[in-house]
Each structure stands twice: as structure tokens, then as C-alpha cells.
Design a protein around this motif. Structure first.
Motif, PDB file in Angstrom:
ATOM      1  N   SER A 193       0.750  -1.035   0.091  1.00  0.00           N
ATOM      2  CA  SER A 193       0.122  -0.050   0.276  1.00  0.00           C
ATOM      3  C   SER A 193       0.958   1.185   0.020  1.00  0.00           C
ATOM      4  N   HIS A 194       1.801   1.219   0.707  1.00  0.00           N
ATOM      5  CA  HIS A 194       2.672   2.422   1.177  1.00  0.00           C
ATOM      6  C   HIS A 194       3.651   2.573  -0.503  1.00  0.00           C
ATOM      7  N   LEU A 195       4.062   1.563  -0.908  1.00  0.00           N
ATOM      8  CA  LEU A 195       5.091   1.666  -2.158  1.00  0.00           C
ATOM      9  C   LEU A 195       4.294   1.831  -3.275  1.00  0.00           C
ATOM     10  N   ALA A 196       3.055   1.487  -3.514  1.00  0.00           N
ATOM     11  CA  ALA A 196       2.031   1.634  -4.490  1.00  0.00           C
ATOM     12  C   ALA A 196       2.262   3.096  -5.094  1.00  0.00           C
ATOM     13  N   THR A 197       2.606   4.151  -4.319  1.00  0.00           N
ATOM     14  CA  THR A 197       2.797   5.492  -4.664  1.00  0.00           C
ATOM     15  C   THR A 197       4.093   6.018  -4.278  1.00  0.00           C
TER      16      THR A 197
END
Length: 210
Positions: free
Chosen positions: A138-142
Motif C-alpha cells: 500500500s505504501h510503495l504503490a505510490t
């Protein structure tokens, strides 16, 4: 500075940080099974827990634990810009180092890699992989990195993720996590460190299983 390390252990993160900074450290290999140095001396005399990394600073003091060692190295080699200096970003660095060390390193991968751990313990650890990887996904998706720019937190995470191949954890369901792993080891310093320690690891396995 001097680093006590075992091939492919979490101490690899500190080696990568040194290489990123172009720093010529001294490396002391530890037999992680026997807890001995190459000269036969007892590693427990260096660290009573028998764990790497241990960093010997230039003034001779010993520093333990990745959450302390990695920021210390980053702060003492500031030209590499491997850690924020202060403020909220520094707190976020500590947050991610804590997450990697407790939620992944100790809670997930140590039990799965421990030959002495029971099947029940290994199963319990494996059942928690998806939740932890989901948080990272979730964090690294953006974001390409855990912080606003590349840091020792990314290095530590990639080193821990490298253990997935040794315990049959498929990272492909979390493409952003896998992407960070690939980005870190695509960097020349990380690729060099991994290649060197993989060779040491294989040599150690071959010597024990001639």
C-alpha cells in the motif's frame, strides 16, 4: 569503522551502506552457526547475543542492532545522503527501521529460516506474511522508496526481502514490494555487496558439505 558480519545476514545492509558511501570499512566474518570468528575466537565476547551486525566505531566503541547501526553509519557518512538529518522524516526513518526489524525480520523470517523452529511456529509466521507485505504494498504503490528518497531503510528492507527465496515466500503478489527489492539490488553498490556475500555464503556451504 569495522563491521562484524555473516554472509547474507542482516549485516549485509551495513556493507551496502558503506559501499553506497564509498567508505573502505574493515570486515570481520562471523560463523553464524558456531558463533566463532575466523581466528577461532568466541563471538559471544563481542556480542553476548551472538548476533550481527556489530559495528566497531573509529573510537573503539561497539554498536549493536540495525536500528542503531544503520543511522549511525548514515550520519557519519553524510555525503551519501542515506538518512534524513532530523525532523519528521527522521522519525519516519525510525518507524520503518522498527517495522522491518520487528514485523518482518524477527516475526516472519527468523522463524521460517530457523531449523530448530517447529512446523507450527513456521506456519504461524507464514500466516502473517500477507498482512505485513500488504502494508508495504500500500505504501510503495505510490512511492519508489519508503521515505521521500533512497535511505538505509530501503537497504535494510531489501536485505530482509532477499531471504524470501530461502523460505519459499513468493513476492510477486506484492509488485510494489518486489519493485523496491529489484531497485535496490540494481544499484551498483548493492549488487556488488550481494555478489560478494553470496560467494562467501556458497563457499561456507560447500566447506560444510564437501
Amino acid at each position: 569503522m569495522e563491521l562484524y558480519f555473516s554472509p547474507l545476514a542482516c549485516s549485509l545492509a551495513t556493507r551496502i551502506a558503506f559501499y553506497e558511501a564509498g567508505y573502505d570499512a574493515h570486515y570481520v566474518q562471523v560463523d553464524n552457526k558456531r558463533k566463532r570468528l575466523q581466528d577461532g575466537s568466541d563471538f559471544f565476547e563481542i556480542n553476548p547475543l551472538g548476533q550481527v551486525p556489530v559495528l566497531r566505531t573509529d573510537d573503539g566503541a561497539l554498536l549493536l542492532e540495525n536500528a542503531a547501526v544503520l543511522p549511525y553509519v548514515a550520519d557519519h557518512l553524510p555525503s551519501a545522503k542515506l538518512a534524513p538529518i532530523g525532523g519528521f522524516e527522521r522519525a519516519r526513518l525510525q518507524q520503518w527501521l522498527g517495522f522491518i526489524g520487528t514485523e518482518l525480520h524477527k516475526a516472519i523470517f527468523v522463524p521460517m529460516l530457523d531449523d530448530a523452529a517447529s512446523d507450527e511456529v513456521k506456519r504461524y509466521a507464514r500466516e502473517h506474511v500477507a498482512l505485513r507485505m500488504g502494508v508495504l504494498q500500500s505504501h510503495l504503490a505510490t512511492s519508489d522508496w519508503l521515505l521521500d528518497s533512497f535511505s538505509v531503510a530501503d537497504i535494510y528492507l531489501a536485505v530482509v526481502l532477499n531471504w524470501a527465496r530461502f523460505c519459499n515466500v513468493d513476492l510477486s503478489p506484492w509488485p510494489a514490494v518486489l519493485g523496491l527489492y529489484k531497485r535496490v539490488f540494481a544499484r551498483p553498490a548493492a549488487a556488488r555487496a550481494l555478489e560478494e556475500e553470496l560467494a562467501l555464503y556458497r563457499a561456507g556451504v560447500e566447506s560444510k558439505n564437501p
